[in-house]
Design a protein around this motif. Sequence first.
Motif, mmCIF file in Angstrom:
data_model
loop_
_atom_site.group_PDB
_atom_site.id
_atom_site.type_symbol
_atom_site.label_atom_id
_atom_site.label_comp_id
_atom_site.label_asym_id
_atom_site.label_seq_id
_atom_site.Cartn_x
_atom_site.Cartn_y
_atom_site.Cartn_z
ATOM 1 N N UNK A 90 0.808 -1.231 0.000
ATOM 2 C CA UNK A 90 0.000 0.000 0.000
ATOM 3 C C UNK A 90 0.837 1.274 0.000
ATOM 4 N N UNK A 91 1.859 1.309 -0.846
ATOM 5 C CA UNK A 91 2.592 2.576 -1.013
ATOM 6 C C UNK A 91 1.761 3.485 -1.923
ATOM 7 N N UNK A 92 2.066 4.778 -1.885
ATOM 8 C CA UNK A 92 1.357 5.739 -2.747
ATOM 9 C C UNK A 92 2.015 5.706 -4.126
ATOM 10 N N UNK A 135 6.792 5.592 -6.966
ATOM 11 C CA UNK A 135 6.706 4.285 -6.299
ATOM 12 C C UNK A 135 6.051 3.231 -7.187
ATOM 13 N N UNK A 136 5.107 3.656 -8.021
ATOM 14 C CA UNK A 136 4.384 2.709 -8.885
ATOM 15 C C UNK A 136 5.247 2.066 -9.957
ATOM 16 N N UNK A 137 6.422 2.627 -10.217
ATOM 17 C CA UNK A 137 7.309 2.070 -11.257
ATOM 18 C C UNK A 137 8.352 1.125 -10.652
ATOM 19 N N UNK A 138 8.263 0.890 -9.322
ATOM 20 C CA UNK A 138 9.270 0.046 -8.663
ATOM 21 C C UNK A 138 8.808 -1.409 -8.583
ATOM 22 N N UNK A 139 9.766 -2.301 -8.368
ATOM 23 C CA UNK A 139 9.444 -3.730 -8.232
ATOM 24 C C UNK A 139 8.756 -3.983 -6.888
ATOM 25 N N UNK A 144 8.189 -3.044 -1.075
ATOM 26 C CA UNK A 144 8.177 -3.552 0.307
ATOM 27 C C UNK A 144 9.181 -2.778 1.161
ATOM 28 N N UNK A 145 10.371 -2.522 0.594
ATOM 29 C CA UNK A 145 11.371 -1.725 1.312
ATOM 30 C C UNK A 145 10.824 -0.329 1.611
ATOM 31 N N UNK A 146 10.117 0.229 0.640
ATOM 32 C CA UNK A 146 9.567 1.576 0.816
ATOM 33 C C UNK A 146 8.491 1.579 1.907
ATOM 34 N N UNK A 147 7.651 0.548 1.928
ATOM 35 C CA UNK A 147 6.605 0.465 2.959
ATOM 36 C C UNK A 147 7.234 0.365 4.350
ATOM 37 N N UNK A 148 8.338 -0.388 4.442
ATOM 38 C CA UNK A 148 9.034 -0.509 5.730
ATOM 39 C C UNK A 148 9.702 0.819 6.102
ATOM 40 N N UNK A 149 10.323 1.437 5.132
ATOM 41 C CA UNK A 149 10.964 2.739 5.372
ATOM 42 C C UNK A 149 9.963 3.792 5.802
ATOM 43 N N UNK A 150 8.814 3.786 5.141
ATOM 44 C CA UNK A 150 7.760 4.762 5.481
ATOM 45 C C UNK A 150 7.311 4.586 6.939
ATOM 46 N N UNK A 160 5.144 -3.496 13.287
ATOM 47 C CA UNK A 160 4.360 -4.693 12.976
ATOM 48 C C UNK A 160 4.390 -4.903 11.464
ATOM 49 N N UNK A 161 4.851 -6.066 11.057
ATOM 50 C CA UNK A 161 5.007 -6.368 9.631
ATOM 51 C C UNK A 161 3.990 -7.429 9.240
ATOM 52 N N UNK A 162 3.126 -7.098 8.278
ATOM 53 C CA UNK A 162 2.089 -8.037 7.841
ATOM 54 C C UNK A 162 2.476 -8.624 6.481
ATOM 55 N N UNK A 163 2.904 -9.888 6.497
ATOM 56 C CA UNK A 163 3.263 -10.633 5.273
ATOM 57 C C UNK A 163 4.301 -9.900 4.406
#
Length: 237
Positions: A90-92, A135-139, A144-150, A160-163
């Motif tokens: 769920x990144x933007x 973000x939409x052009x990334x693998x 996933x790295x971006x979601x964790x960084x955010x 808390x990390x979900x899957x």
Amino acid sequence: MAQTLLKVDNINVFYGNIHAVKDVSFEVNEGEIVTLIGANGAGKSTTLKTISGLLHPKTGDVLYKGKSIKGVRAHKIVEAGLAQVPEGRHVFLHMTVEENLDMGAYTQPASTIAPNKEKVFELFPRLKERRKQLAGTMSGGEQQMLAMGRALMSNASMLMLDEPSMGLSPLLVQEIFDIIQNIHKEGMTILLVEQNAQMALSVADRAYVLETGRVVMDGTGAELLTNERVRSAYLGG
């Protein structure tokens, strides 16, 4: 003796008439990696959403740093230091990497944003290289790295990390788990929900097994890795 950071106390959660989480109790101590494993539909993600304030338990309580957060609004729980990396990332998608990271810092004073971003870039050099990329052009792995960084931008003391490994190639799964261990070494407490039970148990201090909304077993990660019942049900052993 490590302090209990999160205590989930006998929660029951419903979706309409469906009793999704049944009398679930567990705790996470400061500095631990604790994992919840179980099949699809076991209640793992529902449990995380309840801790995050996105769902509310009908009965039971959730305590963070000794205070009840039951019924507290989700953004206030993030402000208290408990951040979730959602399933599916769920990144933007139409925003750059940097803009996504800034969104993660919305509860924080402006003075913390630059130093926190530097920390995120140290953990995720690839995000630094791509800070201006949409973000939409990334693998999937980079997202996933971006979601964790955010999530880390919120100055959280617990993540808390979900899957986190969902939909990633085995090579990327290994990379994501290496990063999880690095974040942990920096002092982060982690609650991990993960379908890849082998990987999750191999990094976890302790683990709980959920089946149809109930905790049916718990132990250290190492104990459950060698447990016959766990092996046959979740490890393809």
